[in-house]
Design an enzyme around this catalytic site. Structure first.
Site, PDB file in Angstrom:
ATOM      1  N   ASN A  42       0.477  -1.324   0.080  1.00 54.92           N
ATOM      2  CA  ASN A  42       0.253   0.255   0.189  1.00 54.92           C
ATOM      3  C   ASN A  42       1.317   1.404   0.313  1.00 54.92           C
ATOM      4  O   ASN A  42       2.513   0.781   0.938  1.00 54.92           O
ATOM      5  CB  ASN A  42      -1.628   0.073   0.882  1.00 54.92           C
ATOM      6  N   ILE A  43       0.733   2.645  -0.869  1.00 52.92           N
ATOM      7  CA  ILE A  43       0.706   3.628  -1.286  1.00 52.92           C
ATOM      8  C   ILE A  43       0.051   4.533  -0.769  1.00 52.92           C
ATOM      9  O   ILE A  43      -0.966   4.835  -1.084  1.00 52.92           O
ATOM     10  CB  ILE A  43       1.422   3.657  -2.504  1.00 52.92           C
ATOM     11  N   GLU A  44       0.225   5.732   0.467  1.00 54.36           N
ATOM     12  CA  GLU A  44      -0.665   6.517   1.331  1.00 54.36           C
ATOM     13  C   GLU A  44      -0.306   7.897   0.757  1.00 54.36           C
ATOM     14  O   GLU A  44       1.224   8.129   0.482  1.00 54.36           O
ATOM     15  CB  GLU A  44      -0.255   6.343   2.172  1.00 54.36           C
ATOM     16  N   CYS A  53      -4.370   0.606  -2.675  1.00 56.87           N
ATOM     17  CA  CYS A  53      -3.634  -0.384  -1.547  1.00 56.87           C
ATOM     18  C   CYS A  53      -3.133  -1.714  -2.620  1.00 56.87           C
ATOM     19  O   CYS A  53      -2.633  -1.606  -3.282  1.00 56.87           O
ATOM     20  CB  CYS A  53      -5.090  -1.870  -1.719  1.00 56.87           C
ATOM     21  N   GLU A  55      -3.182  -4.463  -2.940  1.00 57.77           N
ATOM     22  CA  GLU A  55      -3.583  -5.541  -3.537  1.00 57.77           C
ATOM     23  C   GLU A  55      -3.874  -5.369  -5.579  1.00 57.77           C
ATOM     24  O   GLU A  55      -3.072  -5.806  -6.655  1.00 57.77           O
ATOM     25  CB  GLU A  55      -5.244  -5.666  -3.625  1.00 57.77           C
ATOM     26  N   CYS A  85      -9.873  -5.110   0.401  1.00 60.25           N
ATOM     27  CA  CYS A  85     -11.526  -3.813   0.880  1.00 60.25           C
ATOM     28  C   CYS A  85     -12.158  -4.529  -0.608  1.00 60.25           C
ATOM     29  O   CYS A  85     -11.468  -5.183  -1.664  1.00 60.25           O
ATOM     30  CB  CYS A  85     -10.609  -2.251   0.676  1.00 60.25           C
ATOM     31  N   CYS A  88     -10.503  -3.822  -3.716  1.00 60.93           N
ATOM     32  CA  CYS A  88      -9.564  -4.441  -4.513  1.00 60.93           C
ATOM     33  C   CYS A  88     -10.559  -5.721  -5.374  1.00 60.93           C
ATOM     34  O   CYS A  88      -9.785  -6.639  -5.624  1.00 60.93           O
ATOM     35  CB  CYS A  88      -8.836  -4.588  -3.566  1.00 60.93           C
TER      36      CYS A  88
END
Ligand code: THU
Length: 132
Positions: A42-44, A53, A55, A85, A88
Site C-alpha cells: 500500500n502507498i499512502e 491498496c 492488492e 477491501c 480491490c
C-alpha cells in the site's frame, strides 16, 4: 500452486509499504496464468484519496506488464487476517473471476477463498458484453 511462495512474496511486498499516515502495512502478491508473480504494497498520499491498496498495486503491475488473467492473490497485513477491501475485490474480479484469494498471517497460518465467496453475485466484463 505454491501457496507458501506466494505468501512469501506478499510478505516481501509488505516491507515496502509507504504508510506514514495509517502505519498499517499491507503486502500482496499476484500469480498470473503464465506463472509470473508480482508483489505490491500500500502507498499512502498526504491528500488521502489517491492512496492505493497493496492488492491493486500488485495487480496493476501485472496488468501493465501485459498480463490479463490472475490465478491467485495473497494478502498480508497488520491485523489478524487482513481481507481485501471492496474496491480491490472488484479489481480482482475484472481479471480473475475464478481467482483464489489467500489471506495470510504467515506462511503457516492462512485461509483460502474463491473470489466468488468474497464477492458473490458480482458484476463483471461479461455483463457489458450482453449490452449490444
Ligand atoms: N489497505 C490495503 O492496502 N489493503 C487492504 O486490503 C485493506 C487496506 C491499506 C489502505 C491504507 O493504506 C491502509 O491499509 C489503511 O486503510
Amino acid at each position: 500452486m505454491d501457496e507458501k511462495n506466494l505468501i512469501r512474496k506478499a510478505l516481501e511486498g509488505q516491507k515496502n509499504a509507504y504508510v506514514p499516515y495509517s502505519k498499517f502495512r499491507v503486502g500482496a502478491a499476484v500469480l498470473t496464468e503464465d506463472g509470473e508473480i508480482f508483489s505490491g504494497c500500500n502507498i499512502e498520499i498526504s491528500s488521502y484519496s489517491p492512496t492505493i491498496c497493496a492488492e491493486r498495486t500488485a495487480i496493476f503491475k501485472a496488468i501493465s506488464e501485459g498480463n490479463r488473467r490472475i490465478k491467485a492473490v495473497a494478502v498480508v497485513g497488520d491485523s489478524d487476517f487482513t481481507y481485501p477491501c471492496g474496491v480491490c475485490r472488484q479489481v480482482i474480479r475484472e481479471f480473475g473471476k475464478d481467482a483464489i484469494i489467500i489471506i495470510a498471517n504467515s506462511e503457516e497460518d492462512y485461509k483460502k477463498y474463491k473470489l466468488e465467496e468474497l464477492l458473490p453475485h458480482s458484476f463483471g466484463p461479461e455483463d457489458l458484453k450482453e449490452n449490444k
